[in-house]
Design a protein around this motif. Sequence first.
Motif, mmCIF file in Angstrom:
data_model
loop_
_atom_site.group_PDB
_atom_site.id
_atom_site.type_symbol
_atom_site.label_atom_id
_atom_site.label_comp_id
_atom_site.label_asym_id
_atom_site.label_seq_id
_atom_site.Cartn_x
_atom_site.Cartn_y
_atom_site.Cartn_z
ATOM 1 N N PRO A 1 0.791 -1.246 0.000
ATOM 2 C CA PRO A 1 0.000 0.000 0.000
ATOM 3 C C PRO A 1 0.818 1.289 0.000
ATOM 4 N N SER A 2 1.917 1.325 0.722
ATOM 5 C CA SER A 2 2.717 2.552 0.748
ATOM 6 C C SER A 2 3.411 2.810 -0.587
ATOM 7 N N VAL A 3 3.542 1.791 -1.417
ATOM 8 C CA VAL A 3 4.155 1.931 -2.744
ATOM 9 C C VAL A 3 3.092 2.258 -3.792
ATOM 10 N N CYS A 4 2.014 1.482 -3.800
ATOM 11 C CA CYS A 4 1.015 1.637 -4.872
ATOM 12 C C CYS A 4 0.010 2.761 -4.621
ATOM 13 N N GLY A 5 -0.211 3.133 -3.371
ATOM 14 C CA GLY A 5 -1.141 4.223 -3.076
ATOM 15 C C GLY A 5 -2.564 3.782 -2.816
ATOM 16 N N PHE A 6 -2.764 2.473 -2.613
ATOM 17 C CA PHE A 6 -4.095 1.969 -2.290
ATOM 18 C C PHE A 6 -3.987 0.684 -1.480
ATOM 19 N N VAL A 7 -5.108 0.333 -0.838
ATOM 20 C CA VAL A 7 -5.212 -0.906 -0.063
ATOM 21 C C VAL A 7 -6.224 -1.793 -0.771
ATOM 22 N N LEU A 8 -5.891 -3.054 -0.927
ATOM 23 C CA LEU A 8 -6.804 -4.026 -1.520
ATOM 24 C C LEU A 8 -7.457 -4.839 -0.420
ATOM 25 N N HIS A 9 -8.769 -5.004 -0.510
ATOM 26 C CA HIS A 9 -9.465 -5.939 0.375
ATOM 27 C C HIS A 9 -10.661 -6.490 -0.376
ATOM 28 N N SER A 10 -11.251 -7.543 0.141
ATOM 29 C CA SER A 10 -12.375 -8.160 -0.558
ATOM 30 C C SER A 10 -13.622 -8.152 0.311
ATOM 31 N N GLU A 11 -14.747 -8.287 -0.354
ATOM 32 C CA GLU A 11 -16.051 -8.390 0.280
ATOM 33 C C GLU A 11 -16.799 -9.529 -0.390
ATOM 34 N N ALA A 12 -17.939 -9.876 0.173
ATOM 35 C CA ALA A 12 -18.815 -10.894 -0.410
ATOM 36 C C ALA A 12 -18.061 -12.197 -0.648
ATOM 37 N N GLU A 13 -17.327 -12.605 0.386
ATOM 38 C CA GLU A 13 -16.571 -13.863 0.337
ATOM 39 C C GLU A 13 -15.628 -13.924 -0.862
ATOM 40 N N GLY A 14 -14.991 -12.800 -1.162
ATOM 41 C CA GLY A 14 -14.003 -12.736 -2.226
ATOM 42 C C GLY A 14 -14.553 -12.412 -3.597
ATOM 43 N N ALA A 15 -15.879 -12.303 -3.730
ATOM 44 C CA ALA A 15 -16.470 -12.026 -5.038
ATOM 45 C C ALA A 15 -16.240 -10.586 -5.483
ATOM 46 N N CYS B 1 -8.343 3.774 -2.509
ATOM 47 C CA CYS B 1 -7.279 4.699 -2.898
ATOM 48 C C CYS B 1 -7.006 5.735 -1.815
ATOM 49 N N ASP B 2 -5.750 6.077 -1.667
ATOM 50 C CA ASP B 2 -5.345 7.184 -0.814
ATOM 51 C C ASP B 2 -5.888 8.455 -1.464
ATOM 52 N N PRO B 3 -6.689 9.260 -0.732
ATOM 53 C CA PRO B 3 -7.237 10.475 -1.332
ATOM 54 C C PRO B 3 -6.171 11.433 -1.859
ATOM 55 N N ALA B 4 -4.970 11.372 -1.326
ATOM 56 C CA ALA B 4 -3.884 12.219 -1.824
ATOM 57 C C ALA B 4 -3.294 11.664 -3.125
ATOM 58 N N ARG B 5 -3.654 10.410 -3.460
ATOM 59 C CA ARG B 5 -3.120 9.749 -4.655
ATOM 60 C C ARG B 5 -4.243 8.983 -5.369
ATOM 61 N N PRO B 6 -5.358 9.624 -5.688
ATOM 62 C CA PRO B 6 -6.531 8.892 -6.171
ATOM 63 C C PRO B 6 -6.382 8.222 -7.532
ATOM 64 N N HIS B 7 -5.401 8.622 -8.307
ATOM 65 C CA HIS B 7 -5.247 8.064 -9.648
ATOM 66 C C HIS B 7 -4.083 7.080 -9.754
ATOM 67 N N ASP B 8 -3.437 6.770 -8.657
ATOM 68 C CA ASP B 8 -2.289 5.863 -8.707
ATOM 69 C C ASP B 8 -2.652 4.475 -9.226
ATOM 70 N N TRP B 9 -3.893 4.065 -9.058
ATOM 71 C CA TRP B 9 -4.300 2.749 -9.560
ATOM 72 C C TRP B 9 -4.179 2.666 -11.087
ATOM 73 N N ARG B 10 -4.121 3.814 -11.746
ATOM 74 C CA ARG B 10 -4.021 3.840 -13.212
ATOM 75 C C ARG B 10 -2.584 3.616 -13.714
ATOM 76 N N ARG B 11 -1.618 3.665 -12.795
ATOM 77 C CA ARG B 11 -0.222 3.450 -13.189
ATOM 78 C C ARG B 11 0.012 1.972 -13.511
ATOM 79 N N SER B 12 1.089 1.718 -14.225
ATOM 80 C CA SER B 12 1.506 0.353 -14.524
ATOM 81 C C SER B 12 2.187 -0.232 -13.285
ATOM 82 N N PRO B 13 1.904 -1.449 -12.963
ATOM 83 C CA PRO B 13 1.120 -2.481 -13.641
ATOM 84 C C PRO B 13 -0.326 -2.571 -13.150
ATOM 85 N N TYR B 14 -0.743 -1.634 -12.315
ATOM 86 C CA TYR B 14 -2.011 -1.773 -11.595
ATOM 87 C C TYR B 14 -3.231 -1.767 -12.504
ATOM 88 N N GLN B 15 -3.390 -0.745 -13.346
ATOM 89 C CA GLN B 15 -4.591 -0.657 -14.165
ATOM 90 C C GLN B 15 -4.729 -1.885 -15.063
#
Length: 123
Positions: free
Chosen positions: A52-66, A72-86
């Motif tokens: 998370p401190s590198v990519c700018g977001f935390v991943l978690h699941s709901e609905a038993e993994g579905a 996203c970190d509000p200070a870095r809301p578009h970091d998920w669009r960087r490679s390799p994430y998007q």
Amino acid sequence: MGVTALDKPAGRWCTHFRKAQGCRIYADRPADCRVFNCLWLLTDALDADWKPSVCGFVLHSEAEGARLIVECDPARPHDWRRSPYQATLTDWAARGQEVLIMTGLKGLRLLPDGQTRPVRRVI
């Protein structure tokens, strides 16, 4: 992620979090916080780029993994669009995984065809 014991609603920063310091009540944090682990900690397939401190977001699941939630970190809301994430998140959506990208109360659902649809978190 909401934390009932702290009256912390989903989509809001915890009042005990301090940037570059982390949780100020870590030793005394409630059970809800103690049992939470982001998917980066739980999944060997995610390398150091997904910390998370590198990519700018935390991943978690709901609905038993579905449903995969990308908080996203509000200070870095578009970091998920960087490679390799998007590309990876889009691929997971194309394979049938529900993927929601959230920044606070607003977000996007990644659709199997690579398109996105706006979503809003219900509190």
